[in-house]
Design an enzyme around this catalytic site. Structure first.
Site, PDB file in Angstrom:
ATOM      1  N   ASP A   1      52.511   3.968 -14.361  1.00  0.00           N
ATOM      2  CA  ASP A   1      52.230   2.675 -13.987  1.00  0.00           C
ATOM      3  C   ASP A   1      51.404   1.854 -14.751  1.00  0.00           C
ATOM      4  O   ASP A   1      50.038   2.299 -14.959  1.00  0.00           O
ATOM      5  CB  ASP A   1      51.825   2.738 -12.514  1.00  0.00           C
ATOM      6  CG  ASP A   1      52.746   3.238 -11.515  1.00  0.00           C
ATOM      7  OD1 ASP A   1      54.070   2.880 -11.710  1.00  0.00           O
ATOM      8  OD2 ASP A   1      52.644   3.658 -10.416  1.00  0.00           O
TER       9      ASP A   1
ATOM     10  N   ARG B   1      62.981  10.894 -16.890  1.00  0.00           N
ATOM     11  CA  ARG B   1      62.738  10.262 -15.630  1.00  0.00           C
ATOM     12  C   ARG B   1      64.040   9.616 -15.313  1.00  0.00           C
ATOM     13  O   ARG B   1      64.599   8.801 -16.312  1.00  0.00           O
ATOM     14  CB  ARG B   1      61.506   9.408 -15.844  1.00  0.00           C
ATOM     15  CG  ARG B   1      61.560   8.235 -14.549  1.00  0.00           C
ATOM     16  CD  ARG B   1      61.025   8.974 -13.271  1.00  0.00           C
ATOM     17  NE  ARG B   1      61.021   7.985 -12.145  1.00  0.00           N
ATOM     18  CZ  ARG B   1      59.988   7.355 -11.756  1.00  0.00           C
ATOM     19  NH1 ARG B   1      58.781   7.371 -12.444  1.00  0.00           N
ATOM     20  NH2 ARG B   1      60.196   6.550 -10.799  1.00  0.00           N
TER      21      ARG B   1
ATOM     22  N   ARG C   1      59.800  13.100  -9.085  1.00  0.00           N
ATOM     23  CA  ARG C   1      59.725  12.547 -10.547  1.00  0.00           C
ATOM     24  C   ARG C   1      59.248  13.465 -11.602  1.00  0.00           C
ATOM     25  O   ARG C   1      58.193  14.082 -11.427  1.00  0.00           O
ATOM     26  CB  ARG C   1      59.240  11.008 -10.656  1.00  0.00           C
ATOM     27  CG  ARG C   1      57.682  10.810 -10.076  1.00  0.00           C
ATOM     28  CD  ARG C   1      57.421   9.548  -9.539  1.00  0.00           C
ATOM     29  NE  ARG C   1      57.986   9.313  -8.433  1.00  0.00           N
ATOM     30  CZ  ARG C   1      58.087   8.034  -7.807  1.00  0.00           C
ATOM     31  NH1 ARG C   1      57.289   6.985  -8.317  1.00  0.00           N
ATOM     32  NH2 ARG C   1      58.949   7.807  -6.743  1.00  0.00           N
TER      33      ARG C   1
ATOM     34  N   ASP D   1      55.963   9.755 -14.040  1.00  0.00           N
ATOM     35  CA  ASP D   1      55.659   8.061 -13.530  1.00  0.00           C
ATOM     36  C   ASP D   1      54.459   7.581 -14.175  1.00  0.00           C
ATOM     37  O   ASP D   1      53.420   8.120 -14.339  1.00  0.00           O
ATOM     38  CB  ASP D   1      55.487   8.062 -12.076  1.00  0.00           C
ATOM     39  CG  ASP D   1      55.256   6.586 -11.473  1.00  0.00           C
ATOM     40  OD1 ASP D   1      56.330   6.019 -12.117  1.00  0.00           O
ATOM     41  OD2 ASP D   1      54.913   6.535 -10.300  1.00  0.00           O
TER      42      ASP D   1
END
Length: 281
Positions: free
Chosen positions: A225, A211, A220, A223
């Site tokens: 989160d 990334r 991407r 990811d």
């Protein structure tokens, strides 16, 4: 727990096929492992019974089996595998594992290369939700490997993982069907890490998967989160909890609901109600 009692097991040798080079996988090589176990040996000393201690002969066989087991690229991963073996004994509170690779394919003269890790038994208890997404490469494999990486993080236990949801890429201007579609999953677990430390670990995993944060709304490779950690409310540079847009993101809410049917987003309510309120499109 006594911080003074130790069992040292040094020089356990076995052949494994670990490494990033094809010849390492094909030919194998010898690995050497040292362990330092921290545990309370008072009962063992008082009873003179092996059941009150660690049977280091059996442990040595387990370590050798871990070395000769499924190949991995990094001795860091092998060290974690061995630490998990040691901490599988309820008597062991902490273990220091050193994995030596004395015949590593290094082009200059050297004596040894080794990795040492220090792991302690913990019981993570703070609820945590992590959203995963990728729209480049083999999405399913990337997501599976990322879940595996999360499960190996010290201080993080993964309890449930959603299936993969395929979604349209979202940009600052809204959904963009012309971009590669995303695969999304949500992992639910427990942690004893501080949010900033957990976020740092997630960013390192992202980087390990290639990334590059050059474009905010760009495609991407991975990811990760941090959506929720307990009931924490944090608004700091680079870290906001709960995630400020989780309540409006179907690609977070839908897989989260599958992984945790009774999920609650702090400050917003039950996830199933948030899902019901999403636009039907």
């Amino acid at each position: 727990m006594s911080s003074r009692d130790r069992i040292l097991l040094s020089g356990v040798r076995a052949v494994g096929r670990h490494g990033v080079l094809p010849e390492e996988r094909a030919n194998g090589q010898e690995f050497v492992v040292d362990l330092e176990l921290w545990l309370d040996l008072g009962v063992a000393a008082a009873t003179d019974r092996v059941a009150a201690s660690v049977h280091y002969g059996e442990l040595a066989e387990q370590v050798a089996a871990a070395i000769s087991g499924d190949p991995v690229d990094l001795i860091e991963t092998l060290a974690q595998r061995i630490a998990d073996v040691a901490l599988g004994n309820d008597l062991v509170d902490r273990v220091i594992v050193t994995v030596h690779k004395p015949t590593a394919p290094i082009a200059v003269p050297f004596t040894d290369v080794a990795v040492r890790i220090d792991r302690a038994r913990s019981t993570p208890s703070e609820h945590v939700v992590i959203a995963l997404g990728t729209n480049l490469g083999d999405r399913d494999t990337t997501l599976d490997d990322a879940i595996t990486a999360l499960g190996r993080l010290p201080g993080l236990l993964i309890d449930a993982v959603s299936p993969v949801h395929e979604t349209v890429a979202v940009t600052e201007h809204g959904p963009d069907p012309s971009r590669p579609r995303y695969g999304n999953r949500v992992a639910v677990g427990r942690t004893d890490l501080e949010p900033r430390d957990l976020l740092t670990a997630l960013l390192r995993i992202e980087r390990a998967f290639g990334r590059v944060r050059a474009e905010r709304w760009g495609d991407r490779t991975l990811d990760l989160d941090l959506v929720v950690q307990g009931d924490r409310r944090i608004d700091e540079p680079g870290l906001v909890l709960p995630h400020p847009r989780a309540h409006e993101r179907a690609f977070v809410l839908l897989p989260w609901l599958e992984a945790e049917p009774d999920a609650v987003l702090p400050g917003r309510g039950r996830v199933r109600h948030l899902v019901a309120a999403l636009p039907t499109s």
